[in-house]
Design a protein around this motif. Structure first.
Motif, mmCIF file in Angstrom:
data_model
loop_
_atom_site.group_PDB
_atom_site.id
_atom_site.type_symbol
_atom_site.label_atom_id
_atom_site.label_comp_id
_atom_site.label_asym_id
_atom_site.label_seq_id
_atom_site.Cartn_x
_atom_site.Cartn_y
_atom_site.Cartn_z
ATOM 1 N N ARG A 1 43.178 -77.735 7.750
ATOM 2 C CA ARG A 1 44.185 -78.397 6.924
ATOM 3 C C ARG A 1 43.795 -78.347 5.454
ATOM 4 O O ARG A 1 44.647 -78.180 4.570
ATOM 5 C CB ARG A 1 44.349 -79.854 7.382
ATOM 6 C CG ARG A 1 45.531 -80.559 6.729
ATOM 7 C CD ARG A 1 45.635 -82.013 7.155
ATOM 8 N NE ARG A 1 45.746 -82.135 8.608
ATOM 9 C CZ ARG A 1 44.835 -82.720 9.368
ATOM 10 N NH1 ARG A 1 43.734 -83.225 8.831
ATOM 11 N NH2 ARG A 1 45.001 -82.809 10.672
ATOM 12 N N LEU A 2 42.501 -78.492 5.180
ATOM 13 C CA LEU A 2 42.003 -78.447 3.817
ATOM 14 C C LEU A 2 42.285 -77.086 3.178
ATOM 15 O O LEU A 2 42.784 -77.004 2.049
ATOM 16 C CB LEU A 2 40.504 -78.729 3.801
ATOM 17 C CG LEU A 2 39.783 -78.564 2.462
ATOM 18 C CD1 LEU A 2 40.346 -79.528 1.437
ATOM 19 C CD2 LEU A 2 38.290 -78.789 2.628
ATOM 20 N N PHE A 3 41.983 -76.000 3.911
ATOM 21 C CA PHE A 3 42.207 -74.674 3.357
ATOM 22 C C PHE A 3 43.699 -74.356 3.237
ATOM 23 O O PHE A 3 44.120 -73.661 2.302
ATOM 24 C CB PHE A 3 41.495 -73.609 4.198
ATOM 25 C CG PHE A 3 40.041 -73.474 3.869
ATOM 26 C CD1 PHE A 3 39.628 -72.638 2.839
ATOM 27 C CD2 PHE A 3 39.085 -74.212 4.549
ATOM 28 C CE1 PHE A 3 38.284 -72.533 2.506
ATOM 29 C CE2 PHE A 3 37.740 -74.111 4.218
ATOM 30 C CZ PHE A 3 37.337 -73.266 3.199
ATOM 31 N N ASP A 4 44.497 -74.856 4.171
ATOM 32 C CA ASP A 4 45.943 -74.674 4.056
ATOM 33 C C ASP A 4 46.461 -75.378 2.805
ATOM 34 O O ASP A 4 47.351 -74.877 2.114
ATOM 35 C CB ASP A 4 46.651 -75.229 5.295
ATOM 36 C CG ASP A 4 46.428 -74.347 6.520
ATOM 37 O OD1 ASP A 4 46.035 -73.168 6.335
ATOM 38 O OD2 ASP A 4 46.635 -74.833 7.647
ATOM 39 N N ASP A 5 45.882 -76.549 2.516
ATOM 40 C CA ASP A 5 46.264 -77.306 1.317
ATOM 41 C C ASP A 5 45.921 -76.517 0.052
ATOM 42 O O ASP A 5 46.723 -76.451 -0.888
ATOM 43 C CB ASP A 5 45.542 -78.650 1.309
ATOM 44 C CG ASP A 5 45.722 -79.409 0.001
ATOM 45 O OD1 ASP A 5 46.865 -79.784 -0.299
ATOM 46 O OD2 ASP A 5 44.727 -79.612 -0.726
ATOM 47 N N LEU A 6 44.756 -75.882 0.023
ATOM 48 C CA LEU A 6 44.340 -75.129 -1.155
ATOM 49 C C LEU A 6 45.303 -73.978 -1.441
ATOM 50 O O LEU A 6 45.584 -73.660 -2.598
ATOM 51 C CB LEU A 6 42.928 -74.572 -0.963
ATOM 52 C CG LEU A 6 41.798 -75.606 -0.867
ATOM 53 C CD1 LEU A 6 40.460 -74.907 -0.652
ATOM 54 C CD2 LEU A 6 41.741 -76.483 -2.107
ATOM 55 N N ARG A 7 45.833 -73.367 -0.397
ATOM 56 C CA ARG A 7 46.706 -72.208 -0.578
ATOM 57 C C ARG A 7 48.096 -72.589 -1.099
ATOM 58 O O ARG A 7 48.858 -71.728 -1.513
ATOM 59 C CB ARG A 7 46.841 -71.440 0.738
ATOM 60 C CG ARG A 7 45.536 -70.809 1.216
ATOM 61 C CD ARG A 7 45.762 -69.878 2.393
ATOM 62 N NE ARG A 7 44.501 -69.378 2.911
ATOM 63 C CZ ARG A 7 43.887 -69.850 3.991
ATOM 64 N NH1 ARG A 7 44.424 -70.859 4.667
ATOM 65 N NH2 ARG A 7 42.741 -69.332 4.402
ATOM 66 N N THR A 8 48.404 -73.866 -1.041
ATOM 67 C CA THR A 8 49.713 -74.299 -1.533
ATOM 68 C C THR A 8 49.625 -75.009 -2.887
ATOM 69 O O THR A 8 50.643 -75.460 -3.410
ATOM 70 C CB THR A 8 50.367 -75.261 -0.523
ATOM 71 O OG1 THR A 8 49.562 -76.443 -0.387
ATOM 72 C CG2 THR A 8 50.520 -74.605 0.844
ATOM 73 N N LEU A 9 48.425 -75.083 -3.436
ATOM 74 C CA LEU A 9 48.239 -75.821 -4.682
ATOM 75 C C LEU A 9 48.912 -75.132 -5.863
ATOM 76 O O LEU A 9 48.834 -73.916 -6.032
ATOM 77 C CB LEU A 9 46.747 -75.976 -4.990
ATOM 78 C CG LEU A 9 45.937 -76.886 -4.070
ATOM 79 C CD1 LEU A 9 44.486 -76.898 -4.503
ATOM 80 C CD2 LEU A 9 46.501 -78.298 -4.057
ATOM 81 N N ARG A 10 49.554 -75.958 -6.697
ATOM 82 C CA ARG A 10 50.083 -75.487 -7.983
ATOM 83 C C ARG A 10 49.031 -75.811 -9.035
ATOM 84 O O ARG A 10 48.752 -76.982 -9.290
ATOM 85 C CB ARG A 10 51.406 -76.173 -8.298
ATOM 86 C CG ARG A 10 52.508 -75.920 -7.268
ATOM 87 C CD ARG A 10 53.657 -76.875 -7.464
ATOM 88 N NE ARG A 10 53.207 -78.269 -7.294
ATOM 89 C CZ ARG A 10 53.971 -79.319 -7.580
ATOM 90 N NH1 ARG A 10 55.197 -79.168 -8.045
ATOM 91 N NH2 ARG A 10 53.505 -80.543 -7.407
ATOM 92 N N VAL A 11 48.442 -74.768 -9.604
ATOM 93 C CA VAL A 11 47.295 -74.942 -10.497
ATOM 94 C C VAL A 11 47.661 -74.537 -11.918
ATOM 95 O O VAL A 11 48.174 -73.437 -12.151
ATOM 96 C CB VAL A 11 46.094 -74.102 -10.014
ATOM 97 C CG1 VAL A 11 44.929 -74.247 -10.988
ATOM 98 C CG2 VAL A 11 45.673 -74.521 -8.609
ATOM 99 N N ALA A 12 47.398 -75.437 -12.870
ATOM 100 C CA ALA A 12 47.548 -75.126 -14.291
ATOM 101 C C ALA A 12 46.167 -74.889 -14.878
ATOM 102 O O ALA A 12 45.259 -75.701 -14.672
ATOM 103 C CB ALA A 12 48.249 -76.271 -15.016
ATOM 104 N N VAL A 13 46.003 -73.774 -15.576
ATOM 105 C CA VAL A 13 44.721 -73.439 -16.209
ATOM 106 C C VAL A 13 44.919 -73.483 -17.722
ATOM 107 O O VAL A 13 45.662 -72.679 -18.286
ATOM 108 C CB VAL A 13 44.230 -72.044 -15.778
ATOM 109 C CG1 VAL A 13 42.931 -71.703 -16.506
ATOM 110 C CG2 VAL A 13 44.020 -71.996 -14.261
#
Length: 206
Positions: free
Chosen positions: A7-19
């Motif tokens: 679940r943790l890795f699935d969550d990472l793949r859906t993250l919207r990340v601002a750099v």
């Protein structure tokens, strides 16, 4: 891989990340690794004056640009904040502490370490949000209790009831009206204050 890790890795793949970082090799390294993880990346530069919206994670450069941006704090966003720092002097550390960042990556950036920092920062952010939610619920419960106690005192004074009878009266009315005891307490307090404004409230003896 157990369910929680998956679940943790699935969550990472859906993250919207601002750099939030200027162009260059450092940003390229960070961007490539985030792409490998599967994050949805949005590059932001120059440094914005407000925290980006529609982002689950914000990587941001700690430097003069941050100081000029004014207030920049984890308390002002639900996003996970990860600081990017290239030096560790007292001024930079003060800015870093003020942001209450959930994680930090120092230069030179490497592909290794970004994933673990992201995972730990997300866990820290989630834990903090759960604590904040519990605190808010406790504060609301305490406020509601004080509200009910005030209404009980009003009924006790106005109708010569015992504390138990005053509360039971409000509980009974709440049941018949299909509302909460807190809502009945509000009715009692509002009615009492209205009568006082009209000069019809009970005058307390000195």
């Amino acid at each position: 891989m157990n369910t929680s890790v998956r679940r943790l890795f699935d969550d990472l793949r859906t993250l919207r990340v601002a750099v939030i970082h200027p162009p260059g090799e450092d940003r390229d390294i960070l961007e490539r690794q985030l792409h490998r993880i599967g994050c949805q990346i949005r590059i932001v530069w120059p440094f914005p004056s407000q925290l980006p919206v529609d982002a689950d994670v914000i990587f941001f450069l700690v430097g003069p640009e941050l100081r000029n941006a004014g207030n920049w704090c984890a308390a002002d966003t639900e996003a996970t904040l990860i600081a990017l720092s290239d030096y560790e002097n007292p001024t930079a550390l003060k800015m870093l502490l003020d942001t209450q960042a959930h994680g930090v990556i120092t230069k030179p950036y490497r592909s290794t370490g970004i994933l673990s920092t992201l995972v730990l920062a997300r866990a820290s952010s989630g834990y903090q949000q759960r604590l904040d939610s519990k605190v808010r619920k406790l504060e609301e419960a305490i406020k509601a209790r004080r509200h009910i106690e005030k209404a009980v005192r009003i009924l006790m004074d106005a109708h010569h009831l015992s504390e138990g009878d005053a509360y039971e009266h409000m509980r009974s009315r709440a049941t018949s009206l299909r509302v909460t005891v807190g809502e009945v307490a509000t009715m009692v307090i509002d009615a009492h204050e209205a009568m006082e404004k009209l000069g019809l409230g009970k005058v307390s003896k000195p």
